[in-house]
Design a protein around this motif. Structure first.
Motif, short mmCIF file in Angstrom:
data_model
loop_
_atom_site.label_atom_id
_atom_site.label_comp_id
_atom_site.label_asym_id
_atom_site.label_seq_id
_atom_site.Cartn_x
_atom_site.Cartn_y
_atom_site.Cartn_z
N CYS A 143 0.83 -1.21 0.00
CA CYS A 143 0.00 0.00 0.00
C CYS A 143 0.86 1.26 0.00
O CYS A 143 0.53 2.26 -0.65
CB CYS A 143 -0.92 -0.01 1.22
SG CYS A 143 -2.22 -1.26 1.16
N ASP A 144 1.98 1.23 0.73
CA ASP A 144 2.87 2.38 0.74
C ASP A 144 3.48 2.62 -0.64
O ASP A 144 3.62 3.77 -1.08
CB ASP A 144 3.99 2.18 1.77
CG ASP A 144 3.51 2.39 3.20
OD1 ASP A 144 2.49 3.09 3.38
OD2 ASP A 144 4.14 1.86 4.13
N ILE A 145 3.83 1.55 -1.33
CA ILE A 145 4.38 1.70 -2.68
C ILE A 145 3.35 2.33 -3.61
O ILE A 145 3.68 3.21 -4.42
CB ILE A 145 4.84 0.33 -3.21
CG1 ILE A 145 6.06 -0.16 -2.42
CG2 ILE A 145 5.17 0.41 -4.70
CD1 ILE A 145 6.52 -1.55 -2.81
N VAL A 146 2.09 1.90 -3.48
CA VAL A 146 1.02 2.52 -4.27
C VAL A 146 0.89 4.00 -3.92
O VAL A 146 0.71 4.85 -4.79
CB VAL A 146 -0.31 1.78 -4.03
CG1 VAL A 146 -1.46 2.51 -4.72
CG2 VAL A 146 -0.22 0.34 -4.54
N THR A 147 0.98 4.30 -2.62
CA THR A 147 0.91 5.70 -2.18
C THR A 147 2.05 6.51 -2.78
O THR A 147 1.84 7.63 -3.28
CB THR A 147 0.97 5.78 -0.64
OG1 THR A 147 -0.12 5.05 -0.09
CG2 THR A 147 0.90 7.23 -0.18
N PHE A 148 3.27 5.97 -2.77
CA PHE A 148 4.41 6.68 -3.35
C PHE A 148 4.17 6.93 -4.84
O PHE A 148 4.51 8.01 -5.36
CB PHE A 148 5.69 5.85 -3.18
CG PHE A 148 6.05 5.58 -1.75
CD1 PHE A 148 5.72 6.47 -0.74
CD2 PHE A 148 6.73 4.42 -1.39
CE1 PHE A 148 6.05 6.22 0.58
CE2 PHE A 148 7.07 4.16 -0.08
CZ PHE A 148 6.73 5.06 0.91
N PHE A 149 3.57 5.96 -5.52
CA PHE A 149 3.33 6.10 -6.96
C PHE A 149 2.34 7.23 -7.24
O PHE A 149 2.58 8.08 -8.11
CB PHE A 149 2.79 4.77 -7.51
CG PHE A 149 2.44 4.83 -8.97
CD1 PHE A 149 3.42 4.76 -9.95
CD2 PHE A 149 1.11 4.95 -9.38
CE1 PHE A 149 3.09 4.80 -11.29
CE2 PHE A 149 0.77 5.01 -10.71
CZ PHE A 149 1.77 4.94 -11.68
N PHE A 150 1.23 7.26 -6.48
CA PHE A 150 0.21 8.28 -6.72
C PHE A 150 0.66 9.68 -6.29
O PHE A 150 0.21 10.68 -6.85
CB PHE A 150 -1.09 7.91 -6.00
CG PHE A 150 -1.93 6.91 -6.75
CD1 PHE A 150 -2.63 7.29 -7.87
CD2 PHE A 150 -1.99 5.59 -6.34
CE1 PHE A 150 -3.41 6.37 -8.58
CE2 PHE A 150 -2.76 4.66 -7.02
CZ PHE A 150 -3.46 5.05 -8.15
N THR A 151 1.53 9.77 -5.31
CA THR A 151 2.02 11.08 -4.86
C THR A 151 3.30 11.48 -5.58
O THR A 151 3.91 12.50 -5.27
CB THR A 151 2.28 11.06 -3.35
OG1 THR A 151 3.19 9.99 -3.02
CG2 THR A 151 0.99 10.87 -2.58
N GLN A 152 3.71 10.66 -6.57
CA GLN A 152 4.88 10.94 -7.41
C GLN A 152 6.15 11.09 -6.59
O GLN A 152 7.01 11.92 -6.88
CB GLN A 152 4.61 12.21 -8.24
CG GLN A 152 3.44 12.05 -9.20
CD GLN A 152 3.21 13.28 -10.04
OE1 GLN A 152 3.74 14.35 -9.77
NE2 GLN A 152 2.39 13.13 -11.07
N ILE A 153 6.28 10.27 -5.53
CA ILE A 153 7.51 10.21 -4.77
C ILE A 153 8.34 9.06 -5.33
O ILE A 153 7.82 7.95 -5.51
CB ILE A 153 7.22 9.95 -3.27
CG1 ILE A 153 6.38 11.08 -2.69
CG2 ILE A 153 8.51 9.79 -2.48
CD1 ILE A 153 5.95 10.84 -1.26
#
Length: 280
Positions: A100-110
């Motif tokens: 889930c954190d990896i998905v979050t990083f992807f959507f927030t462009q981190i």
């Protein structure tokens, strides 16, 4: 908390309340509404798995500690229906959170590689070890207490044991954070004691003073703010200019050490500001 609510049977009554509280607290502590909602989703994602694993926990617990069970920690029925689900949860929940954190990083462009450096392997392993100890010993404690096989009594004692375990972990985490805050204040005080800074290489004096108060991290002077050493992560101060040179105060930690905290940012901000004002 989710396990406690599921085991005691109160989860259906407070599901919506739990979701709302999680979303609100995630949004308040996040930098934006989108990131807050993503963080809330990350927190709530393991709940379906936990709910499936502990669907019949009340029945299992009442059988686990009845007076006919011998050596409960190695009882095959208990292992299959109680210890094994807990073991799966201990391993699966961090994996789900990581995905889930990896998905979050992807959507927030981190950048995912950069964000992954923020994970502390030692902290994750320590928490997993603590959970495994609880998995093995909580049923043993229940059997040792000889509280019989009454379901209500079993659930009450188990809930108290989990609450005590959770409070112990929260206390350890809080004390660790207080110790980190104390170290930050010590670093800043060490630099203040060195004022006025010497004319020659004042940044080296600041670095030595900071490192005197730090544990498991290293502060140094860097000419760049994009270091990418494998297995390490970094934090930087604002750029400090001396006219002919621009440099940064940098903090380095390995993946085995604790994650960076706001107190580390305070050290860099304060001590970097001392050097920048001196050079101004």
């Amino acid at each position: 908390m989710t396990v406690i609510l599921l085991v005691t049977g109160y989860f259906p009554d407070v599901t919506m309340f739990l979701i709302i509280v999680t979303i609100i607290t995630s949004i308040i502590t996040a930098r934006s509404l989108k990131i807050g909602i993503l963080h809330a989703g990350t927190t709530l994602a393991p709940i379906p798995l936990i709910k499936i694993l502990f669907a019949n926990t009340s029945h299992v617990l009442s059988i686990t500690i009845n007076q006919h069970s011998v050596n409960a920690a190695f009882n095959p029925y208990q292992f299959e229906n109680w210890l094994l689900p807990l073991l799966i949860m201990t391993v699966a929940v961090p994996i789900i959170r990581l995905i889930c954190d990896i998905v979050t990083f992807f959507f927030t462009q981190i950048p995912i590689r950069e964000a992954m450096h923020e994970y502390s392997l030692s902290r994750i392993l320590a928490m997993a070890l603590a959970d495994l100890i609880a998995i093995v010993w909580i049923p043993e404690i229940l059997q040792f207490a000889n509280i019989g096989s009454d379901t209500a009594t079993v659930l009450s004692v188990f809930m108290l044991a989990l609450i005590a375990y959770s409070l112990l972990l929260m206390t350890a985490d809080t004390m660790s954070r207080l110790a980190r805050s104390r170290s930050a204040l010590k670093c800043i005080a060490n630099v203040s004691d060195a004022l006025p800074l010497p004319n020659q290489v004042p940044e080296e004096t600041v670095v030595r003073r900071i490192n005197r108060g730090l544990a498991h991290m290293r502060c140094f002077v860097s000419d760049a703010n994009n270091l990418d050493k494998r297995g390490y992560s970094y934090r930087y101060s604002a750029p400090i200019s001396t006219g002919s040179r621009q440099y940064y105060l940098a903090m380095e930690r390995s993946i085995l050490n604790r994650p960076f905290m706001s107190t580390d940012e305070t050290i860099l901000l304060t001590c970097g500001g001392v050097l920048a004002n001196r050079c101004a």
